[in-house]
Design a protein around this motif. Structure first.
Motif, short mmCIF file in Angstrom:
data_model
loop_
_atom_site.label_atom_id
_atom_site.label_comp_id
_atom_site.label_asym_id
_atom_site.label_seq_id
_atom_site.Cartn_x
_atom_site.Cartn_y
_atom_site.Cartn_z
N LYS A 48 -5.53 8.10 -2.96
CA LYS A 48 -6.49 8.67 -2.01
C LYS A 48 -5.93 9.95 -1.38
O LYS A 48 -6.66 10.93 -1.18
N GLY A 84 -1.87 2.77 9.92
CA GLY A 84 -2.83 3.60 9.20
C GLY A 84 -4.28 3.22 9.44
O GLY A 84 -4.66 2.67 10.48
N GLU A 85 -5.12 3.52 8.45
CA GLU A 85 -6.57 3.37 8.56
C GLU A 85 -7.02 1.92 8.71
O GLU A 85 -8.15 1.66 9.12
N ALA A 116 -2.10 8.20 10.75
CA ALA A 116 -1.37 7.42 9.74
C ALA A 116 0.14 7.66 9.86
O ALA A 116 0.94 6.72 9.85
N SER A 171 -9.10 1.33 -1.95
CA SER A 171 -9.40 0.87 -0.59
C SER A 171 -10.60 -0.07 -0.62
O SER A 171 -11.75 0.35 -0.42
N THR A 186 -2.95 -1.00 3.72
CA THR A 186 -3.87 -0.96 2.57
C THR A 186 -5.11 -0.09 2.78
O THR A 186 -5.95 0.00 1.89
N GLY A 187 -5.24 0.55 3.95
CA GLY A 187 -6.38 1.44 4.17
C GLY A 187 -7.64 0.69 4.52
O GLY A 187 -7.66 -0.54 4.66
N GLY A 189 -0.35 4.37 0.19
CA GLY A 189 -1.21 5.47 0.62
C GLY A 189 -0.48 6.32 1.65
O GLY A 189 0.76 6.29 1.73
N GLY A 210 0.81 -1.21 0.00
CA GLY A 210 0.00 0.00 0.00
C GLY A 210 0.84 1.26 0.00
O GLY A 210 1.64 1.48 0.92
N ASN A 257 -6.82 12.22 11.21
CA ASN A 257 -6.65 10.86 10.69
C ASN A 257 -5.33 10.69 9.94
O ASN A 257 -4.69 9.63 10.03
N THR A 272 -7.61 14.05 -0.70
CA THR A 272 -8.00 14.44 0.66
C THR A 272 -8.06 15.97 0.76
O THR A 272 -7.35 16.69 0.05
N ILE A 287 -13.61 8.37 6.09
CA ILE A 287 -12.78 7.34 6.71
C ILE A 287 -13.64 6.16 7.12
O ILE A 287 -14.86 6.23 7.12
#
Length: 400
Positions: free
Chosen positions: A39, A370-371, A387, A167, A157-158, A12, A10, A383, A43, A343
């Motif tokens: 992504k 992360g997420e 991360a 995602s 990978t979110g 991200g 990932g 957020n 944002t 999110i």
């Protein structure tokens, strides 16, 4: 060579940040998209609110899911360090309303470039990971056509928000295969559907300096002051997004259009407006007090004849009008779908992850950042800070 010391799945926010910290040829980053930060680039409406200028203590107040888990991570790498990190790499920043920090350029892509360009890690794009296994001390990562091995595997990978950016919940399946528990992913920071009959009349109206209260069983659960937006499905905008993680079907959202005015002051204001427009119908007398598109719905809710002259409105009617302006109710039917959420709330159960290293407690040398973690916070840069901070924790262990 397809064998590496570290592999990050990932590219991200979290994965890119970790790669920028590691910055070595022994680290491979696998990304399913054709470029990094897909992504991240969208944002903050394409501007990227990288963090917030609040105190470190206030960051934890904005985290509504498992804030204690990230205490160590944010203590070690806080918002000031995030700003310094980007500033030291020639990405200048600015502070805007609410303490939100953006790149001066207002370009989210500049944040991605800051992390990706001049990065010594090996990046491979359009690589969709199909399966992960572990044999002995090595992880085996299988893509469509290749096989890679590594000592340390980082899954970044979110969640499930913005699925068009990649995602799609892949990380949940990888981690479940290693025995990890996944807390059901739910939409957070998302619009709220209501059953109001005024949706069509109100759709598109933007509100400022208002207050929404979330009410459950006649008790105020939470309130937010600021901006909101009426939509075809119900409600959105900053105040609603911040309330949405706490909203349940059957709750009531109460809108105060004039939170700065007490009921008494509001009634005096209404009387003054009616006196100044005494020969007009009431529906044409409130445009200085209310947005024009809201006058008719509010009068209907107040049970006041719209064609009635302003000079014959009774005290009781003024009271009803004031009550609606201060307490316009919307019944919640649902949160909007997760693919519309900013999110994801939910993810890998944090009790199965070491908060000091982001390493799995179930599988040695497997890291989650992360997420993907069951940690979530309000809008305002929090957020992304999570991360970056969780990536930093993994970096300390991987470099140690």
């Amino acid at each position: 060579m397809n064998d590496y010391k570290n592999i990050i799945i990932g590219a991200g926010a979290a994965g890119l940040f970790l790669s920028a910290l590691l910055n070595n040829r022994n680290t491979l980053v696998l990304e399913k998209n054709p470029y990094p930060g897909k992504k991240l680039n969208i944002t903050g409406k394409g501007r990227c609110n990288i963090t917030n200028n609040c105190s470190k203590e206030d960051i934890f107040l904005e985290i509504f899911t498992n804030e204690k888990f990230v205490y160590s991570a944010i203590s070690d790498f806080d918002n000031k360090m995030t700003v310094d990190f980007f500033n030291d790499r020639n990405l200048k920043t600015k502070v805007e309303r609410g303490g939100r920090i953006f790149p001066i350029s207002d370009r989210a892509r500049d944040v991605t470039d800051c992390l990706y360009k001049n990065n010594e890690c090996i990046f491979k794009f359009n690589k969709c990971v199909k399966k992960i296994e572990k044999f002995g001390e090595k992880f085996i990562i299988l893509t469509d056509k290749e096989k890679y091995t590594c000592e340390n595997l980082v899954v970044a990978t979110g969640g499930l928000s913005y699925p068009t950016t990649g995602s799609t919940g892949d990380g949940y399946e990888f981690l479940k295969s290693f025995g990890h528990t996944i807390i059901e992913p739910k939409p957070a920071l998302v619009g709220v559907e209501t059953d109001s009959k005024f949706k069509e009349k109100l759709m598109g109206i933007s509100l400022k300096n208002i207050e929404f209260k979330l009410i459950r069983k006649r008790k105020v659960i939470k309130s937010e002051f600021g901006e909101a937006l009426f939509t075809h499905y119900g409600l959105s905008g900053p105040t609603i997004l911040r309330l949405s993680p706490f909203v349940k079907k059957g709750d009531v959202l109460s809108l105060d259009l004039k939170p700065a005015l007490s009921d008494e002051k509001l009634q005096n204001r209404i009387q003054r407006d009616l006196d100044e427009a005494s020969t007009k119908m009431i529906k044409n007398s409130l445009n200085h007090l209310l947005l024009s598109n809201m006058v008719e719905p509010i009068l209907e809710l107040s049970n006041i004849d719209m064609g009635k002259n302003s000079n014959i409105i009774t005290k009781e009617e003024r009271q009803r009008l004031s009550n609606v302006i201060k307490n316009m109710k919307f019944n919640v039917t649902a949160r909007r779908p997760i693919n519309e959420a900013i999110i994801t709330d939910g993810g890998v159960k944090v009790s199965e992850i070491n908060p000091k290293t982001m390493e799995s407690k179930l599988v040695d040398n497997l890291f989650v950042i992360g997420e993907l973690l069951d940690v979530a916070a309000n809008t305002g840069g929090y957020n992304l800070q999570i991360a970056f901070s969780t990536a930093y924790k993994a970096y300390l262990y991987l470099e140690g």
